[in-house]
Design a protein around this motif. Structure first.
Motif, PDB file in Angstrom:
ATOM      1  N   LEU A  60      -4.551   8.651   1.816  1.00  0.00           N
ATOM      2  CA  LEU A  60      -4.077  10.030   1.813  1.00  0.00           C
ATOM      3  C   LEU A  60      -4.254  10.564   3.226  1.00  0.00           C
ATOM      4  O   LEU A  60      -5.355  10.496   3.784  1.00  0.00           O
ATOM      5  CB  LEU A  60      -4.871  10.886   0.819  1.00  0.00           C
ATOM      6  N   VAL A  61      -3.165  11.069   3.816  1.00  0.00           N
ATOM      7  CA  VAL A  61      -3.212  11.589   5.180  1.00  0.00           C
ATOM      8  C   VAL A  61      -2.961  13.092   5.128  1.00  0.00           C
ATOM      9  O   VAL A  61      -1.984  13.544   4.532  1.00  0.00           O
ATOM     10  CB  VAL A  61      -2.149  10.920   6.074  1.00  0.00           C
ATOM     11  N   MET A  90       0.847  -1.179   0.000  1.00  0.00           N
ATOM     12  CA  MET A  90       0.000   0.000   0.000  1.00  0.00           C
ATOM     13  C   MET A  90       0.889   1.236   0.000  1.00  0.00           C
ATOM     14  O   MET A  90       1.909   1.288   0.680  1.00  0.00           O
ATOM     15  CB  MET A  90      -0.906   0.003   1.229  1.00  0.00           C
ATOM     16  N   LYS A  91       0.460   2.245  -0.719  1.00  0.00           N
ATOM     17  CA  LYS A  91       1.178   3.513  -0.777  1.00  0.00           C
ATOM     18  C   LYS A  91       0.424   4.536   0.065  1.00  0.00           C
ATOM     19  O   LYS A  91      -0.770   4.754  -0.127  1.00  0.00           O
ATOM     20  CB  LYS A  91       1.280   3.995  -2.222  1.00  0.00           C
ATOM     21  N   VAL A  92       1.136   5.139   1.014  1.00  0.00           N
ATOM     22  CA  VAL A  92       0.561   6.151   1.899  1.00  0.00           C
ATOM     23  C   VAL A  92       1.128   7.504   1.499  1.00  0.00           C
ATOM     24  O   VAL A  92       2.348   7.685   1.488  1.00  0.00           O
ATOM     25  CB  VAL A  92       0.896   5.856   3.377  1.00  0.00           C
ATOM     26  N   LEU A  93       0.255   8.438   1.165  1.00  0.00           N
ATOM     27  CA  LEU A  93       0.660   9.804   0.858  1.00  0.00           C
ATOM     28  C   LEU A  93       0.354  10.673   2.067  1.00  0.00           C
ATOM     29  O   LEU A  93      -0.761  10.618   2.599  1.00  0.00           O
ATOM     30  CB  LEU A  93      -0.119  10.352  -0.341  1.00  0.00           C
ATOM     31  N   HIS A 143     -13.498  14.369  -2.275  1.00  0.00           N
ATOM     32  CA  HIS A 143     -13.081  14.234  -3.670  1.00  0.00           C
ATOM     33  C   HIS A 143     -11.934  13.254  -3.925  1.00  0.00           C
ATOM     34  O   HIS A 143     -11.667  12.940  -5.082  1.00  0.00           O
ATOM     35  CB  HIS A 143     -12.686  15.614  -4.227  1.00  0.00           C
ATOM     36  N   ALA A 144     -11.242  12.800  -2.903  1.00  0.00           N
ATOM     37  CA  ALA A 144     -10.101  11.900  -3.119  1.00  0.00           C
ATOM     38  C   ALA A 144     -10.593  10.546  -3.625  1.00  0.00           C
ATOM     39  O   ALA A 144     -11.679  10.082  -3.271  1.00  0.00           O
ATOM     40  CB  ALA A 144      -9.307  11.728  -1.832  1.00  0.00           C
ATOM     41  N   SER A 145      -9.762   9.922  -4.453  1.00  0.00           N
ATOM     42  CA  SER A 145     -10.108   8.614  -5.032  1.00  0.00           C
ATOM     43  C   SER A 145      -9.737   7.461  -4.113  1.00  0.00           C
ATOM     44  O   SER A 145      -9.972   6.313  -4.453  1.00  0.00           O
ATOM     45  CB  SER A 145      -9.393   8.452  -6.377  1.00  0.00           C
ATOM     46  N   CYS A 146      -9.171   7.751  -2.958  1.00  0.00           N
ATOM     47  CA  CYS A 146      -8.763   6.710  -2.014  1.00  0.00           C
ATOM     48  C   CYS A 146      -9.251   7.114  -0.622  1.00  0.00           C
ATOM     49  O   CYS A 146      -9.706   8.238  -0.425  1.00  0.00           O
ATOM     50  CB  CYS A 146      -7.242   6.561  -2.023  1.00  0.00           C
ATOM     51  N   PRO A 147      -9.146   6.205   0.343  1.00  0.00           N
ATOM     52  CA  PRO A 147      -9.496   6.605   1.708  1.00  0.00           C
ATOM     53  C   PRO A 147      -8.604   7.753   2.171  1.00  0.00           C
ATOM     54  O   PRO A 147      -7.450   7.869   1.753  1.00  0.00           O
ATOM     55  CB  PRO A 147      -9.214   5.343   2.528  1.00  0.00           C
ATOM     56  N   ILE A 148      -9.159   8.591   3.029  1.00  0.00           N
ATOM     57  CA  ILE A 148      -8.412   9.730   3.550  1.00  0.00           C
ATOM     58  C   ILE A 148      -8.482   9.710   5.068  1.00  0.00           C
ATOM     59  O   ILE A 148      -9.507   9.348   5.651  1.00  0.00           O
ATOM     60  CB  ILE A 148      -8.957  11.069   3.000  1.00  0.00           C
ATOM     61  N   MET A 149      -7.367  10.072   5.676  1.00  0.00           N
ATOM     62  CA  MET A 149      -7.320  10.181   7.132  1.00  0.00           C
ATOM     63  C   MET A 149      -6.971  11.621   7.467  1.00  0.00           C
ATOM     64  O   MET A 149      -5.989  12.171   6.949  1.00  0.00           O
ATOM     65  CB  MET A 149      -6.264   9.258   7.714  1.00  0.00           C
ATOM     66  N   VAL A 150      -7.786  12.227   8.306  1.00  0.00           N
ATOM     67  CA  VAL A 150      -7.527  13.588   8.774  1.00  0.00           C
ATOM     68  C   VAL A 150      -7.027  13.471  10.210  1.00  0.00           C
ATOM     69  O   VAL A 150      -7.729  12.955  11.071  1.00  0.00           O
ATOM     70  CB  VAL A 150      -8.798  14.460   8.721  1.00  0.00           C
TER      71      VAL A 150
END
Length: 173
Positions: A126-127, A1-4, A151-158
């Motif tokens: 995406l973090v 998995m790639k984490v941005l 709008h992100a195409s992947c899960p997002i963590m805030v």
């Protein structure tokens, strides 16, 4: 998995990176699995806003206004150097923790640029950090995290910043 992980020069961004390193990239001695899993790839993404306003100056009374190309080049070079320094600092933090990372600069409105980067790089997560704006400020200033969440195409963590009293409590204990 790639984490941005979105990085900028804010406390929220630094806190988000620290959270990712603490929770998604545990130290080797903390891993107790029989078959170690490969760690996720960590990409640090800095969204650099393009120059929107052309710097102009009057040449004389009643004359046309012209842009200063040399000034624009200088500002772009300064932006690029600032982005490089920011990503270098974030990469050093990762490397001190034994985590390899890659730094990438994307250009555009941070909200759109981060979503585009997540899609283009095939991110699994995406973090983004949160500045902790109230509802009124968020409505006027906009929220990168809110936009990305929709709008992100992947899960997002805030990653929300710690409350001041929580930070003070940790500092005294």
């Amino acid at each position: 998995m790639k984490v941005l992980v979105a990085v900028d020069d804010s406390d929220g961004s630094r806190h988000a990176l620290a959270w990712v390193l603490d929770h998604l990239f545990p130290a080797a001695e903390q891993q107790h699995e029989e078959e170690p899993q490969p760690p996720p790839a960590l990409v640090l993404v800095h969204a650099q806003e393009p120059l929107r306003h052309v710097m102009m100056y009057p040449v004389g009374p009643g004359s046309a206004v012209y842009g200063a190309p040399s000034m624009m080049e200088w500002v772009r070079a300064a932006q690029a150097e600032n982005a490089r320094n920011l990503l270098d600092r974030a990469n050093r933090i990762c490397h001190r923790r034994g985590v390899s990372s890659e730094g990438v600069v994307v250009e555009g409105d941070p909200r759109e640029a981060l979503c585009r980067a997540a899609q283009d790089m095939g991110a699994g997560l995406l973090v983004v950090g949160s500045r902790g704006l109230g509802a009124i400020k968020r409505a006027f200033l906009g929220s990168v995290s809110d936009y990305c969440a929709h709008h992100a195409s992947c899960p997002i963590m805030v990653v929300k910043p710690p409350h001041d009293n929580e930070h003070d409590h940790r500092a005294t204990t």
